[in-house]
Design a protein around this motif. Sequence first.
Motif, PDB file in Angstrom:
ATOM      1  N   PRO A  81      -0.429  -8.957 -17.413  1.00  0.00           N
ATOM      2  CA  PRO A  81      -0.445  -7.692 -18.116  1.00  0.00           C
ATOM      3  C   PRO A  81      -1.826  -7.195 -18.556  1.00  0.00           C
ATOM      4  O   PRO A  81      -2.218  -6.053 -18.526  1.00  0.00           O
ATOM      5  CB  PRO A  81       0.737  -7.930 -19.194  1.00  0.00           C
ATOM      6  CG  PRO A  81       1.780  -8.702 -18.590  1.00  0.00           C
ATOM      7  CD  PRO A  81       0.798  -9.851 -17.912  1.00  0.00           C
ATOM      8  N   ARG A  82      -2.499  -8.450 -19.316  1.00  0.00           N
ATOM      9  CA  ARG A  82      -3.649  -8.180 -20.095  1.00  0.00           C
ATOM     10  C   ARG A  82      -4.659  -7.840 -18.945  1.00  0.00           C
ATOM     11  O   ARG A  82      -5.687  -6.700 -19.031  1.00  0.00           O
ATOM     12  CB  ARG A  82      -4.082  -9.211 -20.838  1.00  0.00           C
ATOM     13  CG  ARG A  82      -5.455  -9.223 -21.611  1.00  0.00           C
ATOM     14  CD  ARG A  82      -5.873 -10.565 -21.934  1.00  0.00           C
ATOM     15  NE  ARG A  82      -7.079 -10.479 -22.610  1.00  0.00           N
ATOM     16  CZ  ARG A  82      -8.006 -11.530 -22.717  1.00  0.00           C
ATOM     17  NH1 ARG A  82      -7.418 -12.736 -22.020  1.00  0.00           N
ATOM     18  NH2 ARG A  82      -9.116 -11.517 -23.256  1.00  0.00           N
ATOM     19  N   ILE A  83      -4.615  -8.507 -17.823  1.00  0.00           N
ATOM     20  CA  ILE A  83      -5.690  -8.272 -16.802  1.00  0.00           C
ATOM     21  C   ILE A  83      -5.594  -6.897 -16.083  1.00  0.00           C
ATOM     22  O   ILE A  83      -6.475  -6.082 -16.014  1.00  0.00           O
ATOM     23  CB  ILE A  83      -5.606  -9.323 -15.775  1.00  0.00           C
ATOM     24  CG1 ILE A  83      -5.932 -10.788 -16.191  1.00  0.00           C
ATOM     25  CG2 ILE A  83      -6.490  -9.188 -14.201  1.00  0.00           C
ATOM     26  CD1 ILE A  83      -5.889 -11.989 -15.527  1.00  0.00           C
ATOM     27  N   ALA A  84      -4.402  -6.728 -15.676  1.00  0.00           N
ATOM     28  CA  ALA A  84      -4.182  -5.351 -15.010  1.00  0.00           C
ATOM     29  C   ALA A  84      -4.287  -4.421 -15.963  1.00  0.00           C
ATOM     30  O   ALA A  84      -4.974  -3.248 -15.599  1.00  0.00           O
ATOM     31  CB  ALA A  84      -2.532  -5.375 -14.524  1.00  0.00           C
ATOM     32  N   LYS A  85      -4.265  -4.317 -17.135  1.00  0.00           N
ATOM     33  CA  LYS A  85      -4.350  -3.055 -18.119  1.00  0.00           C
ATOM     34  C   LYS A  85      -5.745  -2.976 -18.154  1.00  0.00           C
ATOM     35  O   LYS A  85      -6.140  -1.773 -17.996  1.00  0.00           O
ATOM     36  CB  LYS A  85      -3.734  -3.376 -19.391  1.00  0.00           C
ATOM     37  CG  LYS A  85      -4.193  -2.204 -20.257  1.00  0.00           C
ATOM     38  CD  LYS A  85      -3.495  -2.630 -21.827  1.00  0.00           C
ATOM     39  CE  LYS A  85      -3.821  -1.571 -22.846  1.00  0.00           C
ATOM     40  NZ  LYS A  85      -2.984  -1.658 -24.088  1.00  0.00           N
ATOM     41  N   MET A  86      -6.497  -3.847 -18.375  1.00  0.00           N
ATOM     42  CA  MET A  86      -8.029  -3.802 -18.434  1.00  0.00           C
ATOM     43  C   MET A  86      -8.684  -3.261 -16.890  1.00  0.00           C
ATOM     44  O   MET A  86      -9.359  -2.255 -16.950  1.00  0.00           O
ATOM     45  CB  MET A  86      -8.746  -5.235 -18.604  1.00  0.00           C
ATOM     46  CG  MET A  86     -10.239  -5.191 -18.510  1.00  0.00           C
ATOM     47  SD  MET A  86     -10.857  -5.580 -16.692  1.00  0.00           S
ATOM     48  CE  MET A  86     -10.072  -7.251 -16.744  1.00  0.00           C
ATOM     49  N   ALA A  87      -8.031  -3.823 -15.742  1.00  0.00           N
ATOM     50  CA  ALA A  87      -8.671  -3.550 -14.652  1.00  0.00           C
ATOM     51  C   ALA A  87      -8.381  -2.137 -14.153  1.00  0.00           C
ATOM     52  O   ALA A  87      -9.230  -1.468 -13.720  1.00  0.00           O
ATOM     53  CB  ALA A  87      -8.038  -4.536 -13.413  1.00  0.00           C
ATOM     54  N   ARG A  88      -7.277  -1.581 -14.562  1.00  0.00           N
ATOM     55  CA  ARG A  88      -6.766  -0.139 -14.366  1.00  0.00           C
ATOM     56  C   ARG A  88      -7.815   0.695 -15.174  1.00  0.00           C
ATOM     57  O   ARG A  88      -7.713   1.830 -14.931  1.00  0.00           O
ATOM     58  CB  ARG A  88      -5.277  -0.045 -14.265  1.00  0.00           C
ATOM     59  CG  ARG A  88      -4.725  -0.569 -12.877  1.00  0.00           C
ATOM     60  CD  ARG A  88      -3.255  -0.626 -12.840  1.00  0.00           C
ATOM     61  NE  ARG A  88      -2.935  -1.061 -11.460  1.00  0.00           N
ATOM     62  CZ  ARG A  88      -1.816  -1.621 -11.174  1.00  0.00           C
ATOM     63  NH1 ARG A  88      -0.640  -1.829 -12.343  1.00  0.00           N
ATOM     64  NH2 ARG A  88      -1.246  -1.913 -10.178  1.00  0.00           N
ATOM     65  N   LYS A 133     -16.611   1.611  -6.897  1.00  0.00           N
ATOM     66  CA  LYS A 133     -15.209   1.861  -6.839  1.00  0.00           C
ATOM     67  C   LYS A 133     -14.422   0.817  -5.946  1.00  0.00           C
ATOM     68  O   LYS A 133     -14.727   0.462  -4.855  1.00  0.00           O
ATOM     69  CB  LYS A 133     -14.843   3.281  -5.860  1.00  0.00           C
ATOM     70  CG  LYS A 133     -13.490   3.467  -5.812  1.00  0.00           C
ATOM     71  CD  LYS A 133     -12.864   4.096  -7.104  1.00  0.00           C
ATOM     72  CE  LYS A 133     -11.667   4.764  -7.016  1.00  0.00           C
ATOM     73  NZ  LYS A 133     -10.619   3.514  -6.627  1.00  0.00           N
ATOM     74  N   VAL A 134     -13.598   0.229  -6.732  1.00  0.00           N
ATOM     75  CA  VAL A 134     -12.698  -0.996  -6.260  1.00  0.00           C
ATOM     76  C   VAL A 134     -11.153  -0.355  -6.093  1.00  0.00           C
ATOM     77  O   VAL A 134     -10.784   0.111  -7.090  1.00  0.00           O
ATOM     78  CB  VAL A 134     -12.770  -2.193  -6.966  1.00  0.00           C
ATOM     79  CG1 VAL A 134     -11.964  -3.137  -6.541  1.00  0.00           C
ATOM     80  CG2 VAL A 134     -14.145  -2.675  -7.355  1.00  0.00           C
ATOM     81  N   ASP A 135     -10.582  -0.511  -4.933  1.00  0.00           N
ATOM     82  CA  ASP A 135      -9.261   0.228  -4.412  1.00  0.00           C
ATOM     83  C   ASP A 135      -8.179  -1.109  -4.868  1.00  0.00           C
ATOM     84  O   ASP A 135      -7.054  -0.766  -5.174  1.00  0.00           O
ATOM     85  CB  ASP A 135      -9.203   0.681  -3.357  1.00  0.00           C
ATOM     86  CG  ASP A 135     -10.176   1.889  -3.164  1.00  0.00           C
ATOM     87  OD1 ASP A 135     -10.091   2.832  -3.557  1.00  0.00           O
ATOM     88  OD2 ASP A 135     -11.196   1.620  -2.582  1.00  0.00           O
ATOM     89  N   ILE A 136      -8.537  -2.216  -4.576  1.00  0.00           N
ATOM     90  CA  ILE A 136      -7.611  -3.257  -4.419  1.00  0.00           C
ATOM     91  C   ILE A 136      -8.290  -4.640  -5.070  1.00  0.00           C
ATOM     92  O   ILE A 136      -9.141  -4.721  -4.959  1.00  0.00           O
ATOM     93  CB  ILE A 136      -7.108  -3.618  -3.016  1.00  0.00           C
ATOM     94  CG1 ILE A 136      -6.575  -2.320  -2.212  1.00  0.00           C
ATOM     95  CG2 ILE A 136      -6.234  -4.721  -2.767  1.00  0.00           C
ATOM     96  CD1 ILE A 136      -6.733  -2.646  -0.760  1.00  0.00           C
ATOM     97  N   GLY A 178      -5.825   3.905 -10.914  1.00  0.00           N
ATOM     98  CA  GLY A 178      -5.245   3.703  -9.575  1.00  0.00           C
ATOM     99  C   GLY A 178      -5.250   2.339  -8.737  1.00  0.00           C
ATOM    100  O   GLY A 178      -5.001   2.187  -7.584  1.00  0.00           O
ATOM    101  N   LEU A 179      -5.963   1.420  -9.479  1.00  0.00           N
ATOM    102  CA  LEU A 179      -6.269   0.150  -8.832  1.00  0.00           C
ATOM    103  C   LEU A 179      -4.807  -0.421  -8.194  1.00  0.00           C
ATOM    104  O   LEU A 179      -3.693  -0.557  -8.778  1.00  0.00           O
ATOM    105  CB  LEU A 179      -6.700  -0.871  -9.553  1.00  0.00           C
ATOM    106  CG  LEU A 179      -7.148  -2.324  -9.103  1.00  0.00           C
ATOM    107  CD1 LEU A 179      -8.407  -2.266  -8.101  1.00  0.00           C
ATOM    108  CD2 LEU A 179      -7.385  -3.352 -10.220  1.00  0.00           C
ATOM    109  N   ILE A 180      -4.820  -0.813  -6.801  1.00  0.00           N
ATOM    110  CA  ILE A 180      -3.880  -1.631  -6.293  1.00  0.00           C
ATOM    111  C   ILE A 180      -4.000  -3.102  -6.788  1.00  0.00           C
ATOM    112  O   ILE A 180      -4.907  -3.683  -6.350  1.00  0.00           O
ATOM    113  CB  ILE A 180      -3.757  -1.568  -4.770  1.00  0.00           C
ATOM    114  CG1 ILE A 180      -3.532   0.080  -4.496  1.00  0.00           C
ATOM    115  CG2 ILE A 180      -2.745  -2.323  -4.261  1.00  0.00           C
ATOM    116  CD1 ILE A 180      -3.862   0.208  -2.911  1.00  0.00           C
ATOM    117  N   VAL A 181      -2.854  -3.460  -7.272  1.00  0.00           N
ATOM    118  CA  VAL A 181      -3.112  -5.209  -7.523  1.00  0.00           C
ATOM    119  C   VAL A 181      -1.984  -6.018  -6.783  1.00  0.00           C
ATOM    120  O   VAL A 181      -1.040  -5.531  -6.653  1.00  0.00           O
ATOM    121  CB  VAL A 181      -2.676  -5.204  -9.136  1.00  0.00           C
ATOM    122  CG1 VAL A 181      -2.720  -6.933  -9.504  1.00  0.00           C
ATOM    123  CG2 VAL A 181      -3.627  -4.615  -9.837  1.00  0.00           C
ATOM    124  N   VAL A 182      -2.731  -6.911  -6.197  1.00  0.00           N
ATOM    125  CA  VAL A 182      -1.796  -7.871  -5.260  1.00  0.00           C
ATOM    126  C   VAL A 182      -1.815  -9.194  -5.622  1.00  0.00           C
ATOM    127  O   VAL A 182      -2.684 -10.042  -5.361  1.00  0.00           O
ATOM    128  CB  VAL A 182      -2.431  -7.721  -3.910  1.00  0.00           C
ATOM    129  CG1 VAL A 182      -1.595  -8.617  -2.812  1.00  0.00           C
ATOM    130  CG2 VAL A 182      -2.476  -6.338  -3.247  1.00  0.00           C
TER     131      VAL A 182
END
Length: 479
Positions: A267-274, A231-234, A279-283
Amino acid sequence: MRTIRFLLFLLICPFLLRAQEHNMSANYIAPSDPAVQANLKKWQKLKFGLFMHWGTYSEWGVVESWSICPEDEGWTQRKGPYSATYNGYKAAYENLQTTFNPTKFAPEKWVKAAKAAGMKYVVFTTKHHDGFSMFDTKQTDYKISSSKTPFSSNPRANVTKEIFNAFSKENFMIGAYFSKPDWHSEDYWWPYFPPKDRNVNYDPAKHPDRWQKFKDFTYNQIGELMTDYGKVDILWLDGGWVRPKSTIDTTVDWQKAITFNQDIDMPRIAKMARAKQPGLIVVDRTVAGEYENYTTPEQTVPNKPLDHPWESCITMGNSWSYVPGDKYKSANEIVNLLVKIVSRGGNLLMNIGPGPDGDWDPTAYNRLADIGKWMAINQEGIYNSVPVAPYSENNVFYTKAENGKAVYGFLTSASENVTLPASITMHVENPKGVKSVKILGLRSKVKWAKKEDAIVIDIPSTLQANNGLKQAATFKIAY
């Protein structure tokens, strides 16, 4: 022996150790995903986290990756026996992979110390700007688990997985620091051109195929971290110069030097990561917009509460990474930082740099132990708190319990031992509604009286000195 000679040289002629400050972004955009909102709200309640910068650079005791960056700044200066030429220095730096062997690595020891200090989440540098991966990536051989690296034969060679597993077992939220620029990748610093500064050394618009390879490389590495490490949160992304050119803030000096459009396709990275980590927090640090879910003032504390989630990332010593003989902040300084940050509604992410042997300096453990003693008494005013006016007055900082049933006034001290004044006035909200006042950690009662806009607390002479309180005294004002 070569490394020892280099370290001795650095001790005689040290680098100018200064942090590179990052300006906060303007125009915060709140995430729209309910799962991200919930995770962000949970994170905001934790208040105190552990940051760790660790890589092969710890062998030389230099400022993370920055000495291989061809810029003329204090923190990028190259010194020592390999500094005569840039190419020679970079080759020697990258050869550290063949000697990196942190045999004292035992993340459970870090977890125990961090938990005792009251830390609730961790952010670890899975890859810094130099491109050396501290995880078992399949995208490059420049990694800690490569056969070129002595530590690869250790059963705990995949240090990122080991760290995440160890902290997860103690219910820490898990953060993966990841550098968007990669100075080892031939698709970021193309060997055809010499690197000029921290930025990509070719125009991505002229060489779209090469830039696409780098985008895919980045996407795939982040995908690995989101898939194989629990589990990765951030996802804590550094290297804010890798960004769409349209997002450059020309009022910020370092952003003025960004020449090319370095759109990494967030957008591509965040969509895949989430999709992999709901619920992944992206900073995406310093890149204002929907992928900077909280801001990260570096080595600074805002003077007033901000209107969005934020975290001050601050070093326990003077350097982000391990440096021999680094000067560590006192427990009193760290508690004061924590209290001030929390009173403004932020979190403190405190950095400790592991050494080349895989352990922290003993001073770091001592500091965390002292902070833990303070937190054991005063933590109720820290966790799950929210800012409350007047936020601070003189050396008193305020927080309010989330349920509104108490306000906490932290009287900070200039020294480790707290001396209480004979009388103190606190301009708290609704003083007429106050039901009781006490000092956390002391059994003796104090007298207090209500005023129209404040309460006045009288402290017995027997409690003013030699009260046993350390770092800061906490007045709990109950309603």
